[in-house]
Design an enzyme around this catalytic site. Structure first.
Site, PDB file in Angstrom:
ATOM      1  N   ASP A 158       0.848  -1.193   0.000  1.00  0.00           N
ATOM      2  CA  ASP A 158       0.000   0.000   0.000  1.00  0.00           C
ATOM      3  C   ASP A 158       0.890   1.252   0.000  1.00  0.00           C
ATOM      4  O   ASP A 158       2.124   1.146   0.054  1.00  0.00           O
ATOM      5  CB  ASP A 158      -0.911  -0.041   1.240  1.00  0.00           C
ATOM      6  CG  ASP A 158      -2.266   0.607   0.973  1.00  0.00           C
ATOM      7  OD1 ASP A 158      -2.362   1.434   0.054  1.00  0.00           O
ATOM      8  OD2 ASP A 158      -3.225   0.283   1.708  1.00  0.00           O
ATOM      9  N   SER A 190      -0.147  -0.774  -4.980  1.00  0.00           N
ATOM     10  CA  SER A 190      -1.221   0.222  -4.852  1.00  0.00           C
ATOM     11  C   SER A 190      -0.809   1.573  -5.433  1.00  0.00           C
ATOM     12  O   SER A 190      -1.611   2.516  -5.422  1.00  0.00           O
ATOM     13  CB  SER A 190      -1.611   0.394  -3.380  1.00  0.00           C
ATOM     14  OG  SER A 190      -2.023  -0.836  -2.841  1.00  0.00           O
ATOM     15  N   ASP A 219     -10.708   2.231  -3.298  1.00  0.00           N
ATOM     16  CA  ASP A 219     -11.075   0.986  -2.614  1.00  0.00           C
ATOM     17  C   ASP A 219     -12.552   0.692  -2.816  1.00  0.00           C
ATOM     18  O   ASP A 219     -13.393   1.588  -2.697  1.00  0.00           O
ATOM     19  CB  ASP A 219     -10.864   1.132  -1.098  1.00  0.00           C
ATOM     20  CG  ASP A 219      -9.405   1.082  -0.704  1.00  0.00           C
ATOM     21  OD1 ASP A 219      -8.544   0.936  -1.597  1.00  0.00           O
ATOM     22  OD2 ASP A 219      -9.137   1.189   0.503  1.00  0.00           O
TER      23      ASP A 219
HETATM   24  C1  LIG Z   1     -15.376   3.791  -0.689  1.00  0.00           C
HETATM   25  O1  LIG Z   1     -15.525   4.637   0.440  1.00  0.00           O
HETATM   26  C2  LIG Z   1     -14.449   5.544   0.624  1.00  0.00           C
HETATM   27  C3  LIG Z   1     -14.669   6.239   1.952  1.00  0.00           C
HETATM   28  O2  LIG Z   1     -15.927   6.811   1.989  1.00  0.00           O
HETATM   29  C4  LIG Z   1     -14.400   6.515  -0.547  1.00  0.00           C
HETATM   30  O3  LIG Z   1     -13.329   7.395  -0.415  1.00  0.00           O
HETATM   31  C5  LIG Z   1     -14.228   5.711  -1.819  1.00  0.00           C
HETATM   32  O4  LIG Z   1     -14.271   6.552  -2.934  1.00  0.00           O
HETATM   33  C6  LIG Z   1     -15.292   4.635  -1.953  1.00  0.00           C
HETATM   34  N1  LIG Z   1     -14.957   3.787  -3.076  1.00  0.00           N
HETATM   35  C7  LIG Z   1     -15.644   3.706  -4.186  1.00  0.00           C
HETATM   36  C8  LIG Z   1     -15.104   2.827  -5.270  1.00  0.00           C
HETATM   37  O5  LIG Z   1     -16.695   4.291  -4.351  1.00  0.00           O
END
Ligand SMILES: *[C@@H]1O[C@H](CO)[C@@H](O)[C@H](O)[C@H]1NC(C)=O
Ligand SMILES: *[C@@H]1O[C@H](CO)[C@@H](O)[C@H](O)[C@H]1NC(C)=O
Ligand SMILES: *[C@@H]1O[C@H](CO)[C@@H](O)[C@H](O)[C@H]1NC(C)=O
Ligand SMILES: *[C@@H]1O[C@H](CO)[C@@H](O)[C@H](O)[C@H]1NC(C)=O
Ligand SMILES: *[C@@H]1O[C@H](CO)[C@@H](O)[C@H](O)[C@H]1NC(C)=O
Length: 419
Positions: A158, A190, A219
């Site tokens: 990461d 990553s 993520d």
């Molecule tokens: C997942 O949640 C995180 C924290 O809220 C956000 O930053 C991220 O963009 C989200 N991931 C996706 C793929 O939507």
């Protein structure tokens, strides 16, 4: 003979080198803790779900005893929050002594005894994202040797708590350090996700030379919104992303969340189908101890796995998106075969989509059969101008595995509605 010649030529002329560790010639498959179990370190109140050796041994047991291993799911991967908050007196990373009382080496032995592989997590920077000890530039060789001495098979590195210049030095250094250990250790980077995932900040030629897979984007979370966001980002940037992938070097749109809480049945089928088209690593992040039969049948679909694992290793892409919000995706496969996914971003009702291969700009002299990978139904005698109709549910997918065959004399299915 002809079938063998084509992939070989493509291999010789294919663009880009890949990391020369012989690993992951097809996308890796396995299980990864993060999305489902996050940084749950509270083993007192939640002993079954906390990040502990018990969790990884449980998943290794399920992978072997429930037939996942035979389907190709062979990695058991640790993510963040496995380590003690401090290195040991000799400066080595150590596992948290309460949650991993036997240590990572013993866990690797356990996982290997089941015929599986163990992946671990590190972070290039002063701390991991969860605040555990990171690997600064001066510790890269040392930590690589520690991982190798434990018998680890894969490292996800990461990038929290380091800046861009440190990453530009550190990721290639770790790749070399892993190689220098003499142990084949697959390398998941990553890095691009921290640099926006696109050129000029990201050099995909370089990534292909130093990493087996890389995370390009955010993520994944346990929601359809998040899966859709990833799919839309991949189609928006497919001109850059598609050529970056190949045997030994894969774009990683992140874990499969099929079997968790956020996706409907249709959406679960869509994630698996699109991940197969994208030649994505198939790391499930779910609870294999309690997964439903329905979710499990999606993840165990042998035709989808065969498409994902196709030896040509060419990533697919979106061919078109209509004003009707139906997207058509395609992936070239070996032996003149291909996969088509009709993906609905509609929110109203099942949509009847009528088309033919020629309307999708697919030309070929062959006669094809098309198998719906989820229903098993086969459409025979498909020629480029044969019209057919697929019915796609809202946020769902119809996926066809299309392969050349001999013409059948009887033609019971011509113009068939694939339902
Ligand atoms: C997942 O949640 C995180 C924290 O809220 C956000 O930053 C991220 O963009 C989200 N991931 C996706 C793929 O939507
Ligand atoms: C290290 O790299 C060399 C060539 O660059 C390759 O032949 C060798 O297999 C690699 N070894 C490992 C353990 O990755
Ligand atoms: C990155 O960090 C290093 C050392 O921590 C520092 O010397 C360097 O100036 C930083 N670079 C940037 C671009 O911030
Ligand atoms: C990207 O990396 C490759 C391989 O290391 C290198 O040859 C090329 O010059 C780099 N491209 C850019 C634009 O820096
Ligand atoms: C499939 O391969 C052909 C021939 O190389 C190429 O023109 C076409 O763009 C590829 N299709 C996809 C979806 O990548």
């Amino acid at each position: 003979m002809e079938l063998l010649v084509v992939p070989l030529l493509l291999a010789l002329t294919g663009c880009g080198l890949s990391l020369d560790n012989g690993l992951m010639r097809t996308p890796p498959m396995g299980w990864l803790a993060w999305e489902r179990f996050r940084c749950n370190t509270d083993c007192n109140t939640d002993p079954k779900n906390c990040i502990s050796e018990r969790l990884f041994m449980d998943m290794a047991d399920r992978l072997t005893e429930d037939g996942w291993k035979e389907l190709g799911y062979q990695y058991v991967n640790i993510d963040d929050c496995w380590a003690a908050k401090k290195r040991d007196s000799e400066g080595r990373l150590v596992a948290d002594p309460h949650r991993f009382p036997s240590g990572i080496k013993a866990l690797a032995q356990y996982v290997h005894s089941k015929g599986l592989k163990l992946g671990i997590y590190g972070d290039l920077g002063t701390f991991t994202c969860g605040g555990y000890p990171g690997t600064t530039l001066d510790l890269i060789d040392f930590d690589a040797r520690t991982f190798a001495s434990w018998g680890v098979d894969m490292l996800k590195l990461d990038g929290c708590y380091s800046n861009s210049s440190e990453k530009a030095v550190g990721y290639p250094l770790m790749s070399r350090a892993l190689n220098a250990t003499g142990r084949p250790i697959a390398f998941s980077c990553s890095w691009p996700a921290y640099e926006g995932g696109l050129p000029p900040q990201v050099n995909y030629t370089l990534l292909g030379e130093i990493c087996n897979l890389w995370r390009n984007y955010d993520d994944i979370n346990d929601s359809w919104e998040s899966v859709r966001g990833i799919i839309n980002w991949y189609s928006a940037h497919q001109e850059v992303l598609q050529p970056a992938a190949g045997p030994g070097r894969w774009n990683d749109p992140d874990m499969l969340i099929v079997g968790d809480f956020g996706l409907s049945y249709e959406q679960s089928k869509s994630q698996m189908a699109l991940w197969a088209i994208l030649a994505a690593p198939l790391f499930m992040s779910n609870d294999l101890r309690t997964i439903s039969r329905k979710a499990s049948s999606i993840l165990r679909n042998k035709v989808l796995i065969r498409i994902n694992q196709d030896p040509l290793g060419e990533e697919g892409r979106m061919l078109l998106k209509g004003r009707n919000n139906i997207e058509v995706w395609m992936r070239n496969l070996s032996s003149s075969s291909f996969a088509l996914a009709f993906f609905s971003q509609r929110t109203d009702q099942p949509y009847h989509y009528r088309t033919s291969l020629i309307q999708l700009n697919i030309t070929a002299p062959e006669v094809f059969s098309a198998q719906d990978v989820y229903t098993g139904r086969v459409l025979q005698n498909l020629e480029v101008d044969t019209e057919f109709t697929v019915t796609i549910n809202p946020s769902g997918v119809v996926m066809l595995y299309v392969y050349p065959t001999k013409r059948l004399e009887q033609n019971p299915d011509a113009g068939l509605l694939l339902l």
